[in-house]
Design a protein around this motif. Structure first.
Motif, PDB file in Angstrom:
ATOM      1  N   VAL A 159       6.937  -1.065   1.655  1.00  0.00           N
ATOM      2  CA  VAL A 159       6.659   0.192   0.923  1.00  0.00           C
ATOM      3  C   VAL A 159       5.472   0.767   0.524  1.00  0.00           C
ATOM      4  CG1 VAL A 159       8.859  -0.763  -0.517  1.00  0.00           C
ATOM      5  CG2 VAL A 159       6.327  -1.153  -1.264  1.00  0.00           C
ATOM      6  N   LEU A 160       5.433   2.014   0.365  1.00  0.00           N
ATOM      7  CA  LEU A 160       4.234   2.749   0.069  1.00  0.00           C
ATOM      8  C   LEU A 160       3.785   2.562  -1.603  1.00  0.00           C
ATOM      9  CD1 LEU A 160       1.715   4.830   0.826  1.00  0.00           C
ATOM     10  CD2 LEU A 160       3.391   6.637   0.162  1.00  0.00           C
ATOM     11  N   HIS A 161       2.748   1.706  -1.707  1.00  0.00           N
ATOM     12  CA  HIS A 161       2.525   1.663  -3.221  1.00  0.00           C
ATOM     13  C   HIS A 161       0.864   1.369  -3.319  1.00  0.00           C
ATOM     14  CE1 HIS A 161       1.247  -2.975  -2.625  1.00  0.00           C
ATOM     15  NE2 HIS A 161       2.005  -3.017  -1.774  1.00  0.00           N
ATOM     16  N   SER A 162       0.262   1.251  -4.348  1.00  0.00           N
ATOM     17  CA  SER A 162      -0.744   1.168  -4.741  1.00  0.00           C
ATOM     18  C   SER A 162      -1.445  -0.247  -5.103  1.00  0.00           C
ATOM     19  CB  SER A 162      -1.467   1.913  -5.715  1.00  0.00           C
ATOM     20  OG  SER A 162      -1.071   1.779  -7.026  1.00  0.00           O
ATOM     21  N   HIS A 163      -2.516  -0.604  -5.061  1.00  0.00           N
ATOM     22  CA  HIS A 163      -3.053  -1.794  -5.533  1.00  0.00           C
ATOM     23  C   HIS A 163      -4.472  -1.868  -5.816  1.00  0.00           C
ATOM     24  CE1 HIS A 163      -4.184  -6.134  -5.778  1.00  0.00           C
ATOM     25  NE2 HIS A 163      -2.687  -6.573  -5.564  1.00  0.00           N
ATOM     26  N   SER A 164      -5.105  -2.632  -6.799  1.00  0.00           N
ATOM     27  CA  SER A 164      -6.626  -2.548  -7.395  1.00  0.00           C
ATOM     28  C   SER A 164      -7.498  -3.012  -6.413  1.00  0.00           C
ATOM     29  CB  SER A 164      -6.645  -3.437  -8.719  1.00  0.00           C
ATOM     30  OG  SER A 164      -6.248  -4.575  -8.379  1.00  0.00           O
ATOM     31  N   CYS A 165      -6.978  -3.655  -5.274  1.00  0.00           N
ATOM     32  CA  CYS A 165      -8.042  -4.230  -4.255  1.00  0.00           C
ATOM     33  C   CYS A 165      -8.339  -2.976  -3.630  1.00  0.00           C
ATOM     34  CB  CYS A 165      -7.421  -5.149  -3.423  1.00  0.00           C
ATOM     35  SG  CYS A 165      -5.885  -4.901  -2.524  1.00  0.00           S
ATOM     36  N   VAL A 166      -7.830  -1.977  -3.491  1.00  0.00           N
ATOM     37  CA  VAL A 166      -7.985  -0.725  -2.613  1.00  0.00           C
ATOM     38  C   VAL A 166      -8.839   0.274  -3.199  1.00  0.00           C
ATOM     39  CG1 VAL A 166      -7.211   1.043  -1.083  1.00  0.00           C
ATOM     40  CG2 VAL A 166      -5.853  -1.043  -1.447  1.00  0.00           C
ATOM     41  N   PRO A 167     -10.182   0.350  -2.901  1.00  0.00           N
ATOM     42  CA  PRO A 167     -11.078   1.353  -3.564  1.00  0.00           C
ATOM     43  C   PRO A 167     -10.671   2.646  -3.403  1.00  0.00           C
ATOM     44  CG  PRO A 167     -12.155  -0.093  -1.772  1.00  0.00           C
ATOM     45  CD  PRO A 167     -10.697  -0.344  -1.580  1.00  0.00           C
ATOM     46  N   LYS A 168     -11.356   3.448  -4.342  1.00  0.00           N
ATOM     47  CA  LYS A 168     -11.187   4.863  -4.172  1.00  0.00           C
ATOM     48  C   LYS A 168     -11.592   5.725  -2.969  1.00  0.00           C
ATOM     49  CE  LYS A 168     -10.798   5.486  -9.132  1.00  0.00           C
ATOM     50  NZ  LYS A 168     -11.247   6.069 -10.564  1.00  0.00           N
ATOM     51  N   GLY A 169     -12.785   5.284  -2.644  1.00  0.00           N
ATOM     52  CA  GLY A 169     -13.357   5.879  -1.625  1.00  0.00           C
ATOM     53  C   GLY A 169     -13.923   4.960  -0.660  1.00  0.00           C
ATOM     54  N   LEU A 174     -17.665  -2.144   5.363  1.00  0.00           N
ATOM     55  CA  LEU A 174     -17.011  -3.351   4.764  1.00  0.00           C
ATOM     56  C   LEU A 174     -15.665  -2.942   4.949  1.00  0.00           C
ATOM     57  CD1 LEU A 174     -19.154  -3.739   1.391  1.00  0.00           C
ATOM     58  CD2 LEU A 174     -19.367  -5.165   3.594  1.00  0.00           C
ATOM     59  N   PRO A 175     -14.828  -4.061   4.995  1.00  0.00           N
ATOM     60  CA  PRO A 175     -13.417  -3.880   5.311  1.00  0.00           C
ATOM     61  C   PRO A 175     -12.674  -3.615   3.868  1.00  0.00           C
ATOM     62  CG  PRO A 175     -13.803  -5.930   5.471  1.00  0.00           C
ATOM     63  CD  PRO A 175     -15.100  -5.290   5.239  1.00  0.00           C
ATOM     64  N   ILE A 176     -11.540  -3.257   3.640  1.00  0.00           N
ATOM     65  CA  ILE A 176     -10.805  -3.499   2.511  1.00  0.00           C
ATOM     66  C   ILE A 176      -9.616  -4.512   2.525  1.00  0.00           C
ATOM     67  CG2 ILE A 176     -11.113  -1.167   1.747  1.00  0.00           C
ATOM     68  CD1 ILE A 176      -8.118  -0.690   2.476  1.00  0.00           C
ATOM     69  N   CYS A 177      -8.857  -5.038   1.415  1.00  0.00           N
ATOM     70  CA  CYS A 177      -8.080  -5.762   1.529  1.00  0.00           C
ATOM     71  C   CYS A 177      -6.862  -5.838   2.330  1.00  0.00           C
ATOM     72  CB  CYS A 177      -7.388  -6.225   0.291  1.00  0.00           C
ATOM     73  SG  CYS A 177      -6.787  -4.581  -0.578  1.00  0.00           S
ATOM     74  N   GLN A 178      -6.146  -6.564   2.768  1.00  0.00           N
ATOM     75  CA  GLN A 178      -4.978  -6.717   3.568  1.00  0.00           C
ATOM     76  C   GLN A 178      -3.693  -6.928   2.875  1.00  0.00           C
ATOM     77  OE1 GLN A 178      -5.803  -9.361   7.089  1.00  0.00           O
ATOM     78  NE2 GLN A 178      -7.420  -7.946   7.649  1.00  0.00           N
ATOM     79  N   SER A 179      -2.549  -6.352   3.632  1.00  0.00           N
ATOM     80  CA  SER A 179      -1.512  -6.423   2.835  1.00  0.00           C
ATOM     81  C   SER A 179      -0.356  -7.152   3.640  1.00  0.00           C
ATOM     82  CB  SER A 179      -0.766  -4.959   2.776  1.00  0.00           C
ATOM     83  OG  SER A 179      -0.308  -4.618   3.982  1.00  0.00           O
ATOM     84  N   ASP A 180       0.913  -7.232   3.053  1.00  0.00           N
ATOM     85  CA  ASP A 180       2.044  -8.144   3.723  1.00  0.00           C
ATOM     86  C   ASP A 180       2.767  -6.983   4.664  1.00  0.00           C
ATOM     87  OD1 ASP A 180       1.221 -10.659   3.035  1.00  0.00           O
ATOM     88  OD2 ASP A 180       2.524 -10.283   1.192  1.00  0.00           O
ATOM     89  N   GLY A 181       2.179  -6.028   5.016  1.00  0.00           N
ATOM     90  CA  GLY A 181       2.966  -4.967   6.064  1.00  0.00           C
ATOM     91  C   GLY A 181       2.957  -3.709   5.379  1.00  0.00           C
ATOM     92  N   CYS A 182       2.524  -3.608   4.088  1.00  0.00           N
ATOM     93  CA  CYS A 182       2.687  -2.291   3.379  1.00  0.00           C
ATOM     94  C   CYS A 182       1.561  -1.360   3.481  1.00  0.00           C
ATOM     95  CB  CYS A 182       2.940  -2.561   1.875  1.00  0.00           C
ATOM     96  SG  CYS A 182       4.547  -3.321   1.194  1.00  0.00           S
ATOM     97  N   PRO A 183       1.546   0.012   3.779  1.00  0.00           N
ATOM     98  CA  PRO A 183       0.546   0.833   3.574  1.00  0.00           C
ATOM     99  C   PRO A 183       0.184   1.055   2.224  1.00  0.00           C
ATOM    100  CG  PRO A 183       2.495   2.143   3.837  1.00  0.00           C
ATOM    101  CD  PRO A 183       2.719   0.662   3.806  1.00  0.00           C
ATOM    102  N   THR A 184      -0.745  -0.043   1.675  1.00  0.00           N
ATOM    103  CA  THR A 184      -1.222   0.113   0.327  1.00  0.00           C
ATOM    104  C   THR A 184      -2.294   0.790   0.191  1.00  0.00           C
ATOM    105  OG1 THR A 184      -0.735  -2.208   0.215  1.00  0.00           O
ATOM    106  CG2 THR A 184      -1.906  -1.545  -1.376  1.00  0.00           C
ATOM    107  N   VAL A 185      -2.443   1.552  -0.915  1.00  0.00           N
ATOM    108  CA  VAL A 185      -3.471   2.684  -1.001  1.00  0.00           C
ATOM    109  C   VAL A 185      -4.151   2.336  -2.490  1.00  0.00           C
ATOM    110  CG1 VAL A 185      -2.436   4.399   0.444  1.00  0.00           C
ATOM    111  CG2 VAL A 185      -1.863   4.434  -2.053  1.00  0.00           C
ATOM    112  N   SER A 186      -4.953   3.179  -2.803  1.00  0.00           N
ATOM    113  CA  SER A 186      -5.647   3.180  -4.317  1.00  0.00           C
ATOM    114  C   SER A 186      -4.642   3.742  -5.140  1.00  0.00           C
ATOM    115  CB  SER A 186      -6.973   3.674  -4.246  1.00  0.00           C
ATOM    116  OG  SER A 186      -6.810   5.282  -4.288  1.00  0.00           O
ATOM    117  N   ALA A 187      -4.863   3.486  -6.464  1.00  0.00           N
ATOM    118  CA  ALA A 187      -3.911   4.288  -7.433  1.00  0.00           C
ATOM    119  C   ALA A 187      -4.221   5.608  -7.651  1.00  0.00           C
ATOM    120  CB  ALA A 187      -4.289   3.499  -8.768  1.00  0.00           C
ATOM    121  N   ALA A 188      -5.490   5.960  -7.578  1.00  0.00           N
ATOM    122  CA  ALA A 188      -5.650   7.438  -7.522  1.00  0.00           C
ATOM    123  C   ALA A 188      -5.253   8.316  -6.176  1.00  0.00           C
ATOM    124  CB  ALA A 188      -7.257   7.661  -7.421  1.00  0.00           C
TER     125      ALA A 188
END
Length: 212
Positions: A159-169, A174-188
Motif C-alpha cells: 500500500v501507499l502509506h507514510s512512516h516517520s523513518c522517511v525524512p521530509k527532504g 545517505l539512504p533512507i529506511c527500507q520497507s516490506d515492498g510498500c512505496p513508503t513516503v513521509s507524512a508531509a
C-alpha cells in the motif's frame, strides 16, 4: 624607490591571484550547474518516456488522464524518486522520497524486485491507486497491481502509506529506511498526495520502474 617597486609588484601579484581565484570559482560553478542541468534533462526525458504510454493506458481504461505518480527505483533512496507528473503538460509537479522493499533482508544492498506473496520486495509495474483507509501506519491507500510483475500487490498488502523513518527532504548520499515492498513516503508528502488522490474524479495510476 626600491620599496615602491616592491610594493607595486606585491599589489600586482595580489590582483593576479585574486583574479585567478575568481575565475576558477566561476568555472567550477559553471561546471557544477552543467552537470546538474544534464542530470535533470536526463531524468525529465526518462519520466516523459514512461509517462506517454501510461497516458494511453489511462485513456483506454478510464483512469485519470491529467495526473499520475511515477516512481523511478533507479534513483538512490536518499534522493527524490516519487514524482507527481502532469500527463497533459509533460512536467513534474512535485517530488518526494520513497522507500523500496528490503526483500525480507535486514538491509538490501542494491535493488531486487519480486511479486510472490511474502517476498517483501518492491514490485515493478502499473498500479491503480485504490481506496484509502486507516491502517497500522495511519492513512494508507490500497494498491492494485495491473501487470504480471505486480499482480499480487493487493494480496501482499502493498500500500501507499507514510512512516516517520522517511525524512521530509533529500538526505543523499545517505539512504533512507527500507520497507516490506510498500512505496513508503513521509507524512508531509503523503498529505500532499492524499489531497490530489482524493480530489480526482477517476482513479490515479502509479507506475514503478527501474531504467537499469
Amino acid at each position: 624607490m626600491k620599496r615602491i617597486i616592491l610594493t607595486t609588484i606585491g599589489l600586482l601579484f595580489f590582483i593576479l591571484l585574486a583574479g585567478a581565484g575568481w575565475y576558477y570559482s566561476k568555472i567550477k560553478r559553471k561546471t557544477h550547474h552543467t552537470v546538474t542541468d544534464d542530470s535533470n534533462k536526463k531524468l525529465l526525458t526518462r519520466l516523459s518516456l514512461h509517462a506517454k504510454p501510461l497516458l494511453s493506458y489511462a485513456k483506454k481504461h478510464g483512469y485519470n488522464t491529467k495526473t499520475c505518480l511515477l516512481a523511478d527505483m533507479s534513483i538512490e533512496s536518499g534522493k527524490n524518486r516519487l514524482f507527481v507528473y502532469d500527463l497533459q503538460k509533460d512536467v513534474v509537479l512535485d517530488a518526494g522520497l520513497a522507500a523500496h522493499g528490503r526483500c525480507n533482508q535486514e538491509w538490501l544492498k542494491g535493488r531486487k524486485y519480486g511479486n510472490t506473496i511474502g517476498c517483501g520486495c518492491t514490485s515493478l509495474g502499473k498500479y491503480k491507486i485504490g481506496n484509502h483507509y486507516q491502517g497500522r501506519f495511519g492513512l494508507a491507500y490500497k494498491l492494485h497491481g495491473l501487470d504480471s510483475t505486480n499482480s499480487n500487490a493487493f494480496k501482499r498488502f502493498v500500500v501507499l502509506h507514510s512512516h516517520s523513518c522517511v525524512p521530509k527532504g533529500e538526505v543523499d548520499p545517505l539512504p533512507i529506511c527500507q520497507s516490506d515492498g510498500c512505496p513508503t513516503v513521509s507524512a508531509a508528502f503523503l498529505k500532499k498526495l492524499a489531497a490530489m488522490i482524493d480530489s480526482s474524479s477517476k482513479p490515479m495510476l502509479l507506475f514503478t520502474f527501474d531504467q537499469n
